[in-house]
Design an enzyme around this catalytic site. Structure first.
Site, PDB file in Angstrom:
ATOM      1  N   ASN A  42     -60.600   1.308 -38.044  1.00  0.00           N
ATOM      2  CA  ASN A  42     -59.835   0.823 -36.893  1.00  0.00           C
ATOM      3  C   ASN A  42     -60.646  -0.231 -36.140  1.00  0.00           C
ATOM      4  O   ASN A  42     -61.874  -0.167 -36.060  1.00  0.00           O
ATOM      5  CB  ASN A  42     -59.350   1.954 -35.977  1.00  0.00           C
ATOM      6  CG  ASN A  42     -60.405   2.961 -35.573  1.00  0.00           C
ATOM      7  OD1 ASN A  42     -61.418   3.136 -36.239  1.00  0.00           O
ATOM      8  ND2 ASN A  42     -60.165   3.623 -34.460  1.00  0.00           N
ATOM      9  N   GLU A  44     -60.438  -2.186 -32.499  1.00  0.00           N
ATOM     10  CA  GLU A  44     -59.760  -2.162 -31.191  1.00  0.00           C
ATOM     11  C   GLU A  44     -59.890  -3.488 -30.459  1.00  0.00           C
ATOM     12  O   GLU A  44     -60.582  -4.412 -30.904  1.00  0.00           O
ATOM     13  CB  GLU A  44     -60.325  -1.003 -30.360  1.00  0.00           C
ATOM     14  CG  GLU A  44     -60.028   0.330 -31.035  1.00  0.00           C
ATOM     15  CD  GLU A  44     -60.390   1.545 -30.216  1.00  0.00           C
ATOM     16  OE1 GLU A  44     -61.213   1.424 -29.280  1.00  0.00           O
ATOM     17  OE2 GLU A  44     -59.842   2.621 -30.521  1.00  0.00           O
ATOM     18  N   CYS A  53     -55.088   0.019 -36.770  1.00  0.00           N
ATOM     19  CA  CYS A  53     -55.546   1.304 -37.302  1.00  0.00           C
ATOM     20  C   CYS A  53     -56.259   1.110 -38.642  1.00  0.00           C
ATOM     21  O   CYS A  53     -56.056   0.110 -39.342  1.00  0.00           O
ATOM     22  CB  CYS A  53     -54.366   2.231 -37.525  1.00  0.00           C
ATOM     23  SG  CYS A  53     -53.587   2.840 -36.022  1.00  0.00           S
ATOM     24  N   GLU A  55     -55.757   2.595 -41.492  1.00  0.00           N
ATOM     25  CA  GLU A  55     -54.843   2.543 -42.643  1.00  0.00           C
ATOM     26  C   GLU A  55     -54.296   1.134 -42.824  1.00  0.00           C
ATOM     27  O   GLU A  55     -54.217   0.612 -43.938  1.00  0.00           O
ATOM     28  CB  GLU A  55     -53.660   3.514 -42.431  1.00  0.00           C
ATOM     29  CG  GLU A  55     -54.054   4.958 -42.268  1.00  0.00           C
ATOM     30  CD  GLU A  55     -54.235   5.374 -40.817  1.00  0.00           C
ATOM     31  OE1 GLU A  55     -54.907   4.646 -40.053  1.00  0.00           O
ATOM     32  OE2 GLU A  55     -53.706   6.433 -40.447  1.00  0.00           O
ATOM     33  N   CYS A  88     -50.340   7.203 -37.548  1.00  0.00           N
ATOM     34  CA  CYS A  88     -49.417   6.888 -36.450  1.00  0.00           C
ATOM     35  C   CYS A  88     -48.105   6.344 -37.011  1.00  0.00           C
ATOM     36  O   CYS A  88     -47.987   6.011 -38.194  1.00  0.00           O
ATOM     37  CB  CYS A  88     -50.059   5.893 -35.483  1.00  0.00           C
ATOM     38  SG  CYS A  88     -49.940   4.163 -36.007  1.00  0.00           S
ATOM     39  N   CYS A  91     -48.257   2.830 -38.668  1.00  0.00           N
ATOM     40  CA  CYS A  91     -48.852   2.873 -40.020  1.00  0.00           C
ATOM     41  C   CYS A  91     -47.876   3.487 -41.029  1.00  0.00           C
ATOM     42  O   CYS A  91     -47.829   3.060 -42.186  1.00  0.00           O
ATOM     43  CB  CYS A  91     -50.159   3.648 -40.002  1.00  0.00           C
ATOM     44  SG  CYS A  91     -51.494   2.720 -39.202  1.00  0.00           S
TER      45      CYS A  91
HETATM   46  N1  THU Z   1     -56.129   5.407 -35.258  1.00  0.00           N
HETATM   47  C1  THU Z   1     -56.251   5.060 -36.570  1.00  0.00           C
HETATM   48  O1  THU Z   1     -56.993   4.120 -36.912  1.00  0.00           O
HETATM   49  N2  THU Z   1     -55.548   5.761 -37.492  1.00  0.00           N
HETATM   50  C2  THU Z   1     -54.798   6.869 -37.213  1.00  0.00           C
HETATM   51  O2  THU Z   1     -54.247   7.486 -38.122  1.00  0.00           O
HETATM   52  C3  THU Z   1     -54.674   7.336 -35.825  1.00  0.00           C
HETATM   53  C4  THU Z   1     -55.250   6.444 -34.786  1.00  0.00           C
HETATM   54  C5  THU Z   1     -56.956   4.694 -34.264  1.00  0.00           C
HETATM   55  C6  THU Z   1     -56.251   3.755 -33.347  1.00  0.00           C
HETATM   56  C7  THU Z   1     -57.231   3.709 -32.169  1.00  0.00           C
HETATM   57  O3  THU Z   1     -58.248   2.745 -32.448  1.00  0.00           O
HETATM   58  C8  THU Z   1     -57.855   5.083 -32.161  1.00  0.00           C
HETATM   59  O4  THU Z   1     -57.604   5.646 -33.434  1.00  0.00           O
HETATM   60  C9  THU Z   1     -57.329   6.009 -31.094  1.00  0.00           C
HETATM   61  O5  THU Z   1     -55.949   6.095 -31.161  1.00  0.00           O
END
Ligand code: THU
Length: 136
Positions: A42, A44, A53, A55, A88, A91
């Protein structure tokens, strides 16, 4: 490659996460039909919304590297969650676009738990390309 090995690669990718806001690292590993693995973490952003994310990073990276859409065998995702991490909604929509519907999704956590599902099971009733221009 078995699911344990794919999860282990996702765990390595997790270390690369850029998470100055949530401090919640996620890693992903996407296995293509030639046996190559595309890693994602991920990433940000101060504006929060542009966050990508793990994925989607793996999926978009594979497409950008020339892999054909839906030419994937499996994806693993891992995070430090109480139970296996769950993708999420955004994704899930990207997974249904770019992966075969029956493709396995391995959801894992740092406690060694792994839960297996499929792309289609993650998003029942998905809106897909088949729905576009359906009435014309
Ligand atoms: N996040 C992911 O990368 N994948 C997931 O399956 C759930 C959430 C990340 C997004 C954000 O950077 C952090 O987790 C908190 O939500």
């Amino acid at each position: 490659m078995d699911r344990q090995a794919l999860v282990a690669l996702a765990k390595q990718a997790m270390e690369k996460a850029y998470v100055p806001y949530s401090h919640f690292k996620v890693g992903s590993a996407l296995l293509d039909q030639q046996g190559r693995v595309h890693l994602g973490c991920n990433v940000e952003n101060a504006a929060y919304g542009p966050t990508n994310c793990a994925e989607r990073t793996a999926l978009f990276r594979a497409i950008a590297d020339g892999e054909a859409p839906r030419s994937f065998q499996a994806i693993a995702v891992i995070g430090d969650t109480p139970g296996p991490i769950t993708p999420c909604g955004v994704c899930r929509q990207v997974l249904i676009e770019l992966c075969p519907p029956d493709m396995p999704v391995y959801m894992a956590n740092l406690r060694g738990e792994i839960q297996e599902t499929t792309v289609a099971q993650l998003l029942p009733g998905a809106f897909t390309m088949n729905d576009l221009n359906g009435g014309t």
